[in-house]
Design a protein around this motif. Structure first.
Motif, PDB file in Angstrom:
ATOM      1  N   ASP A  35       0.853  -1.175   0.000  1.00 41.04           N
ATOM      2  CA  ASP A  35       0.000   0.000   0.000  1.00 41.04           C
ATOM      3  C   ASP A  35       0.896   1.234   0.000  1.00 41.04           C
ATOM      4  O   ASP A  35       1.990   1.218   0.562  1.00 41.04           O
ATOM      5  N   ALA A  36       0.412   2.296  -0.630  1.00 42.07           N
ATOM      6  CA  ALA A  36       1.233   3.508  -0.729  1.00 42.07           C
ATOM      7  C   ALA A  36       1.582   4.084   0.633  1.00 42.07           C
ATOM      8  O   ALA A  36       2.595   4.790   0.773  1.00 42.07           O
ATOM      9  N   GLU A  37       0.759   3.797   1.658  1.00 37.89           N
ATOM     10  CA  GLU A  37       1.018   4.330   2.997  1.00 37.89           C
ATOM     11  C   GLU A  37       2.016   3.485   3.778  1.00 37.89           C
ATOM     12  O   GLU A  37       2.448   3.884   4.852  1.00 37.89           O
ATOM     13  N   GLY A 146      -5.449  -6.051   0.199  1.00 38.62           N
ATOM     14  CA  GLY A 146      -4.672  -5.044   0.909  1.00 38.62           C
ATOM     15  C   GLY A 146      -5.588  -4.141   1.709  1.00 38.62           C
ATOM     16  O   GLY A 146      -6.787  -4.405   1.829  1.00 38.62           O
ATOM     17  N   PRO A 147      -5.056  -3.054   2.264  1.00 41.30           N
ATOM     18  CA  PRO A 147      -5.881  -2.110   3.026  1.00 41.30           C
ATOM     19  C   PRO A 147      -6.877  -1.379   2.105  1.00 41.30           C
ATOM     20  O   PRO A 147      -6.500  -0.481   1.349  1.00 41.30           O
ATOM     21  N   ARG A 148      -8.113  -1.820   2.099  1.00 40.35           N
ATOM     22  CA  ARG A 148      -9.195  -1.211   1.298  1.00 40.35           C
ATOM     23  C   ARG A 148      -9.007  -1.401  -0.201  1.00 40.35           C
ATOM     24  O   ARG A 148      -9.530  -0.649  -0.991  1.00 40.35           O
ATOM     25  N   TRP A 149      -8.264  -2.420  -0.601  1.00 41.81           N
ATOM     26  CA  TRP A 149      -8.132  -2.709  -2.028  1.00 41.81           C
ATOM     27  C   TRP A 149      -7.853  -4.197  -2.249  1.00 41.81           C
ATOM     28  O   TRP A 149      -7.424  -4.909  -1.357  1.00 41.81           O
ATOM     29  N   ILE A 176       4.704  -4.279  -6.628  1.00 42.96           N
ATOM     30  CA  ILE A 176       3.700  -3.276  -7.002  1.00 42.96           C
ATOM     31  C   ILE A 176       3.299  -2.473  -5.767  1.00 42.96           C
ATOM     32  O   ILE A 176       3.183  -2.997  -4.663  1.00 42.96           O
ATOM     33  N   VAL A 177       3.067  -1.177  -5.962  1.00 48.41           N
ATOM     34  CA  VAL A 177       2.526  -0.312  -4.914  1.00 48.41           C
ATOM     35  C   VAL A 177       1.151   0.161  -5.368  1.00 48.41           C
ATOM     36  O   VAL A 177       1.006   0.707  -6.467  1.00 48.41           O
ATOM     37  N   VAL A 178       0.135  -0.070  -4.539  1.00 51.65           N
ATOM     38  CA  VAL A 178      -1.234   0.349  -4.858  1.00 51.65           C
ATOM     39  C   VAL A 178      -1.503   1.688  -4.190  1.00 51.65           C
ATOM     40  O   VAL A 178      -1.304   1.849  -2.981  1.00 51.65           O
ATOM     41  N   VAL A 179      -1.943   2.662  -4.974  1.00 50.53           N
ATOM     42  CA  VAL A 179      -2.272   4.002  -4.469  1.00 50.53           C
ATOM     43  C   VAL A 179      -3.797   4.103  -4.447  1.00 50.53           C
ATOM     44  O   VAL A 179      -4.421   4.519  -5.424  1.00 50.53           O
ATOM     45  N   ARG A 180      -4.392   3.716  -3.348  1.00 49.19           N
ATOM     46  CA  ARG A 180      -5.859   3.658  -3.240  1.00 49.19           C
ATOM     47  C   ARG A 180      -6.480   5.043  -3.153  1.00 49.19           C
ATOM     48  O   ARG A 180      -7.546   5.312  -3.711  1.00 49.19           O
ATOM     49  N   GLY A 181      -5.839   5.969  -2.437  1.00 45.24           N
ATOM     50  CA  GLY A 181      -6.426   7.286  -2.223  1.00 45.24           C
ATOM     51  C   GLY A 181      -7.456   7.238  -1.112  1.00 45.24           C
ATOM     52  O   GLY A 181      -7.838   6.173  -0.627  1.00 45.24           O
ATOM     53  N   ASP A 182      -7.940   8.412  -0.692  1.00 47.80           N
ATOM     54  CA  ASP A 182      -8.875   8.510   0.427  1.00 47.80           C
ATOM     55  C   ASP A 182     -10.318   8.713  -0.003  1.00 47.80           C
ATOM     56  O   ASP A 182     -11.211   8.728   0.839  1.00 47.80           O
ATOM     57  N   GLU A 183     -10.564   8.894  -1.310  1.00 49.82           N
ATOM     58  CA  GLU A 183     -11.922   9.175  -1.742  1.00 49.82           C
ATOM     59  C   GLU A 183     -12.816   7.945  -1.572  1.00 49.82           C
ATOM     60  O   GLU A 183     -12.353   6.806  -1.702  1.00 49.82           O
ATOM     61  N   PRO A 184     -14.103   8.165  -1.269  1.00 50.35           N
ATOM     62  CA  PRO A 184     -15.024   7.027  -1.138  1.00 50.35           C
ATOM     63  C   PRO A 184     -15.157   6.285  -2.470  1.00 50.35           C
ATOM     64  O   PRO A 184     -15.277   6.899  -3.528  1.00 50.35           O
ATOM     65  N   MET A 185     -15.121   4.972  -2.416  1.00 53.43           N
ATOM     66  CA  MET A 185     -15.286   4.138  -3.602  1.00 53.43           C
ATOM     67  C   MET A 185     -16.128   2.931  -3.238  1.00 53.43           C
ATOM     68  O   MET A 185     -15.995   2.381  -2.145  1.00 53.43           O
ATOM     69  N   ALA A 186     -16.976   2.520  -4.145  1.00 53.55           N
ATOM     70  CA  ALA A 186     -17.789   1.328  -3.920  1.00 53.55           C
ATOM     71  C   ALA A 186     -16.898   0.092  -4.000  1.00 53.55           C
ATOM     72  O   ALA A 186     -15.944   0.054  -4.780  1.00 53.55           O
ATOM     73  N   PRO A 187     -17.176  -0.935  -3.199  1.00 53.32           N
ATOM     74  CA  PRO A 187     -16.405  -2.175  -3.303  1.00 53.32           C
ATOM     75  C   PRO A 187     -16.410  -2.701  -4.737  1.00 53.32           C
ATOM     76  O   PRO A 187     -17.430  -2.662  -5.417  1.00 53.32           O
TER      77      PRO A 187
END
Length: 225
Positions: A35-37, A146-149, A176-187
């Motif tokens: 995760d990017a964080e 991963g965390p929310r992805w 790989i690094v996943v950049v999920r972001g903080d915006e709300p997204m549907a599963p």
């Protein structure tokens, strides 16, 4: 005296109830995808926005499109291909178990086969997917929560059957690094990608150069979700 201690005990209990319990910290993972964080190894990666994709000698990177949106990437190495896509997931639970079961059913509905097996990232699917005019092609479906992805990968070509050929592309998945972001997204909503800044600049500077193709539409191994 007992009454004093009783009042003190009740006060302590009320205080404990008033303080919200902290969520336990997620255990640090020992390997990626990252995760990017999270702290992760600094290596050469191409910035696709939602994914930071490792690059190496002999790699060719193509893009997977859904309409006008970039939703995935394909890494081609010799006779093998790795398709990767990232999706949003709930905060408290992974979705790979559900997605894996759906993939198995949908491959079967298309006339293919899929068997669950244990892989380097956990449970995965070894499938034979119908290919237009080519019978069936072997595909390994890999998923990592991963965390929310969810990162979903598909290995095809030689890497789907040859462990030695798969090792290089499995290494790509790990880095790989996943950049999920903080915006709300549907599963299950795809985490959209974008062209790297260098590619965008080159396209703007050479709008009439027909041969300039920093990325092409990748071979879509499967649109099953």
């Amino acid at each position: 005296m007992n009454d004093v201690f009783g009042r003190r005990r009740r006060a302590d209990e009320e205080t404990a109830q008033a303080v919200p319990e902290r969520e336990p910290a997620a255990p640090a993972r020992e390997s990626g995808p990252w995760d990017a964080e999270e702290a992760h190894p600094e290596i050469e990666r191409v910035d696709l926005g939602g994914l930071l994709l490792p690059v190496g000698p002999g790699f060719e990177i193509q893009l997977t499109m859904s309409g006008d949106s970039i939703v995935g990437a394909v890494v081609l190495v010799e006779e093998s291909a790795l398709q990767v896509q990232a999706f949003a997931a709930p905060k408290r639970s992974g979705i790979w178990d559900e997605v894996r079961a759906e993939l198995s059913r949908e491959v079967a509905a298309l006339g293919g086969t899929a068997e669950e097996q244990e892989g380097p990232f956990g449970p995965e699917l070894a499938a034979k997917v119908p290919a237009q005019g080519q019978g069936t092609q072997p595909v390994r479906y890999i998923g990592v929560d991963g965390p929310r992805w969810l990162l979903r990968a598909a290995l095809s070509g030689r890497a789907a059957l040859d462990p030695a050929a798969a090792e290089t592309l499995e290494g790509v998945v790990r880095d790989i690094v996943v950049v999920r972001g903080d915006e709300p997204m549907a599963p299950r909503e795809p985490i959209q990608l974008r062209l790297p800044a260098e590619a965008r600049q080159a396209m703007e500077q050479e709008p009439e150069h027909e041969e300039f193709k920093p990325f092409e539409r990748g071979p879509e191994i499967s649109e099953i979700r």
